[in-house]
Structure formats: C-alpha cells, structure tokens
Enzyme design. Sequence first.
Site, PDB file in Angstrom:
ATOM      1  N   GLY A  98       6.508  -6.338  -0.524  1.00  0.00           N
ATOM      2  CA  GLY A  98       5.788  -6.267   0.741  1.00  0.00           C
ATOM      3  C   GLY A  98       6.693  -6.665   1.883  1.00  0.00           C
ATOM      4  N   GLU A 126      12.108  -2.852  11.428  1.00  0.00           N
ATOM      5  CA  GLU A 126      11.731  -1.807  10.468  1.00  0.00           C
ATOM      6  C   GLU A 126      10.748  -0.851  11.168  1.00  0.00           C
ATOM      7  OE1 GLU A 126       9.409  -3.262   7.135  1.00  0.00           O
ATOM      8  OE2 GLU A 126      10.457  -1.927   5.758  1.00  0.00           O
ATOM      9  N   TRP A 148       0.805  -1.220   0.000  1.00  0.00           N
ATOM     10  CA  TRP A 148       0.000   0.000   0.000  1.00  0.00           C
ATOM     11  C   TRP A 148       0.843   1.277   0.000  1.00  0.00           C
ATOM     12  CZ3 TRP A 148       1.788   2.530   4.135  1.00  0.00           C
ATOM     13  CH2 TRP A 148       2.290   1.763   5.203  1.00  0.00           C
ATOM     14  N   GLU A 176      10.766  -8.114  -3.309  1.00  0.00           N
ATOM     15  CA  GLU A 176      11.182  -6.778  -2.850  1.00  0.00           C
ATOM     16  C   GLU A 176      10.605  -6.613  -1.450  1.00  0.00           C
ATOM     17  OE1 GLU A 176      13.077  -4.638  -4.372  1.00  0.00           O
ATOM     18  OE2 GLU A 176      13.129  -5.369  -6.426  1.00  0.00           O
ATOM     19  N   LYS A 231      -2.560  -8.534  -7.805  1.00  0.00           N
ATOM     20  CA  LYS A 231      -3.346  -8.451  -6.570  1.00  0.00           C
ATOM     21  C   LYS A 231      -2.782  -7.288  -5.755  1.00  0.00           C
ATOM     22  CE  LYS A 231      -3.399  -9.217  -2.510  1.00  0.00           C
ATOM     23  NZ  LYS A 231      -4.126  -8.168  -1.843  1.00  0.00           N
ATOM     24  N   PRO A 232      -3.494  -6.141  -5.762  1.00  0.00           N
ATOM     25  CA  PRO A 232      -2.989  -4.986  -5.010  1.00  0.00           C
ATOM     26  C   PRO A 232      -3.323  -5.118  -3.528  1.00  0.00           C
ATOM     27  CG  PRO A 232      -5.051  -4.427  -6.100  1.00  0.00           C
ATOM     28  CD  PRO A 232      -4.761  -5.862  -6.454  1.00  0.00           C
ATOM     29  N   CYS A 266      10.216   1.474   2.258  1.00  0.00           N
ATOM     30  CA  CYS A 266      11.185   0.406   2.543  1.00  0.00           C
ATOM     31  C   CYS A 266      12.614   0.937   2.561  1.00  0.00           C
ATOM     32  CB  CYS A 266      11.041  -0.691   1.505  1.00  0.00           C
ATOM     33  SG  CYS A 266      11.062  -0.044  -0.166  1.00  0.00           S
TER      34      CYS A 266
END
Length: 483
Positions: A231, A387, A154, A253, A178-179, A287
């Site tokens: 993701g 993160e 997102w 990624e 697939k978002p 990211c």
Amino acid sequence: MARTDLPNVETRLYINGQWLDGSEGTKAVIDPATGKTLAKIQQGGKAEALKAVEAANAAFPKWTATPPDKRAALMNKVADLIDEEKDRLATIMTMEQGKPLKQALAEIQTNVENLRWNAAEGQRIYGDIIPAPPGYQWLAEKQAIGVVGAITPWNFPSNMIVRKIAPAIAAGCTVILKPSSETPLSALALMELFDKAGFPAGVVNVVLGKSKPIGEVLSTSDDVQKLTFTGSTEVGKLLNEQAATTLKKVSMELGGHAPFIIFPDADLEQAVESLIAAKFRNNGQVCTSPNRIFIHEEVKEKVSNMIVEQIKEVTVGNGLDDPTTGPLINKSGLEKVAEQIQDATDKGAKILFGGKQLTEGDYADGFFFEPTVIDGITTDMDIYYEETFGPVIPLISFTDEEEVIKAANDTPFGLASYFFSDNIHTINNVSKKLAYGMVGVNDVAISHSATPFGGVKHSGFGRENGAYGVEEYITVKFVTIKA
Ligand code: NAP
C-alpha cells in the site's frame, strides 16, 4: 454498451472456515465507472480481528505439519477453481475496481500461475547441513514463521492477495487477510474458492472493516509472527512502527515513482510502445507505473510527437466494454491527478494532449480522466516528486547519462525503473547505478511468478514472488546434535 449485473459473491467475513456477519454494520462497494453501489459488505473491527488471529493460531500446528505435497495439492486445486471461474472473477474485479476486462482476466491468470509456482516451491524449501566438528551434526532448518497478517491495496485487488497468501501457505503459515475496503469483493470471491477447495478451517481468514483497529491487531499481536503490507508509504511507515512493538518480521511493498529514460540510441518505436502499454495498464494506478519520462534532447521532439500520436489511440470507458483504460478508483484519485496537472501548468508546464476530467455522456457518473501528455516538467512541480497514480505522461528532457541517473534517483522512492538503450556501455552503467529494486532494460515486464519484486528506500523492503518471496515466510533454526 455491454452491461451485466454483479455476479453472485459473498459479502461476509471468513473466519475459521465460516462466513460471518460483522459487528460494525455494512459498507457500500462503488462501481467507479458508474458511481453505483454494487454491494453492501459486512464490517468487523477489533473483535473480529482477534477472533481471526485465534483461528489462525489454532490452525497453525496442524497446517505446518501437513506434508508439503498435500499443501501443494490443495493450492493446485484452488488454482484449478480460479481457472474454471476466471470470467466470473474478472467481471467482479472490473466492476469494483474499474480496470478493463482483459486486464482483469490477466490478473486472474497470474493468480493461477502464482499458486502453482508456490505450490511447487513449497516442496523445495530445503535447509542446510553445515560442516561441523567430529561428533556433531549442525543443521540449519527452515520452518514456517507462524501466523501471518496481510494487508492489501485496491489496485490489484486479487493478485496482491495471492502474492502473499500463496508463498505463506506453501511455507506452512496460516494467514489473516485484510483487503482494501474499496475492493473487498475480489478478496471474498477468492476466499470462496479456498473454502470450496477444502482448506482446513483457520488456514486462511478474511477480516473486513475499519482498517485502523484491524491493522493494530495484526501489527501488534504477539500471536502474529509476520506482517506483510502492500500500500502507500504513509500507511506502511505507520504499520512498521506499530509492528516494532512486537519485533515481528515485516515486508513492506510501498509506493513508487518510476523513471522511464529514453536514450538517443534506443529503438524509439519499441520505447514508446512500451511506455504507453505500461502507463495505461490499470490507468496508471500501479506502483511500478512510469511517472517521470526522461527523453534525451536529441530525440525529444520526435519522441514527444510519437507519444502524442499513440495516445490518440488510447480508448477510455467502462472496463466491461474492454477499452484501453477504465476510470480512476474514486473521486479523491481523480482530484489528485487534476491537482498535479493544475500545479504543473501553473508553474509553466504545457499540456500536449488531454488534461481534463471526462464528464459528458457515459462518463458523467464515473471517475474518468483524459489520457494526458504534459511537457516541460521541472523540479518545483508536485508531479516531479509525488507518486501520480493516474493516466499522465510527464516529459522531461536531459542531455547527459550521469545527469539523468542523478535525476532519476532524486526521489525518496526506489521501486521500479526503466530505460531504453542499445548501447552496451549505457546498459551496464545505468542498470548498476539506478537506486531501485527493479530495473527494466528495453522491457517493462518486471513482475513474474519466478522473479523477485520489491523496492528500496521509501518503497519498502522484502521481496514478493520467486524463491525470495517464499523466504519471507520462513525462519531459520539452528540445531546442533552431539553424538
Ligand atoms: P493505502 O491507503 O495505504 O491502503 C492499503 C491498505 O492498507 C488497505 O487495505 C487499507 O485499508 C489499509 N490501511 C489504510 N490505513 C490503515 C491503517 N491505519 N492501518 C492498517 N491498515 C490500513 O494504499 P492504497 O490506496 O490502497 O493503494 C495504493 C498504494 O499502494 C500506492 O501508493 C501504491 O504505490 C502502493 N502499491 C505498492 C505496491 C508494491 O508492490 N510496492 C503494489 C501495489 C500498490 P482500507 O482500504 O480499508 O482503508
């Protein structure tokens, strides 16, 4: 405050060139700045994913045999349409994702560039003629790998999609996307333009709905030859395991935990300005966001003061008003930031600025957090290894070049890294030894249409963008011809 209604946008699945309702009801899309429901989106599941795979598989032979210049012409048409509709697309993105309008527009503009770059590159996918014994011809022929399953997050709800679709279709592949269910509207707005440009049915498809069953189809179907995922590391590992059952080609990624190192010989103003710009892009939900700020002890106090002074200029608000930074994506994003700060302060860290959720007035119903600077970060704190994905600048001091390289590499992640120095020996040594897929030296702009983007270690594998990005959708066939 300027406000607007959600621009008209599709809410259905797009399969085989048709807009379809799903079999699993609807799901609300929430505006993170106001907590209000923006739209109700049709939801599919396994049945729709299988249908999309069938459509992409059926469309593949004709699409891959379409001359590259014809494929490029269609891609350039989409780029033109995106350019024409950039304000509408940016407004949709800001409303469902929260980022300031200026940043949303920049993301849309990147889509235009990515499409044009890949449209051109798709016409330059050359193979090789290999020196062969007399009487033979040896060819290494590059072919599209086949049907591609693409799953996206997102945080860049439009560009993460184009980065995958553009090189895939340029190479002659067909795609099922697939978002993220947090931000499906940007995906659907893009699909409207692929449809309007006249893409043949089945070349690009969008399946919306529960991620698990859809992900299972995309990662385990023998009719899907490539899985590309952006993701979290956790979900990436799961999908990679699932994809192993059919040995498909995979790109991952995943998460990052970027070090940002300031050496004493650096241009300190440039370093601090770059840090603030990179950190508050998308409110730290990137990211590649700088997450551990290592400052040489000789300049630590000076640089800390400069950061606090600059952070005072950072404005927080509804992205439609174009502040420096918007809300976080949802309640759990907000809670994660608050928990990291609590854990750090419990263990002795000191807040130099911010540190709290914003809850008053216009902030009351959204997911807003104060821009925060926190000092005295040590290795026993969660924020050192996890993160962050939020507007937090954690400060750590160091004394020695080799020591800071070791500390920067002390993470399972390996996506982006940055350092600032004017010393050529430091630049040479540190850039070689940082165990990351990307190193920004006196620069934080590490993502371009032409340059390879991706990570090492638990940040994944494979590259997006540039010629390396197109290679991810290609397979090499050896042909030997005996005269
Ligand atoms: P996420 O929770 O891993 O979700 C990413 C996508 O995977 C979404 O479409 C999600 O769908 C789907 N998904 C979740 N569980 C799944 C499952 N079991 N099977 C199949 N699909 C599944 O990540 P996120 O919170 O959206 O994004 C943030 C993460 O992305 C961060 O870790 C960030 O570092 C990383 N990221 C990496 C890069 C890079 O280039 N390396 C770029 C951007 C972001 P639903 O939304 O429907 O659950």
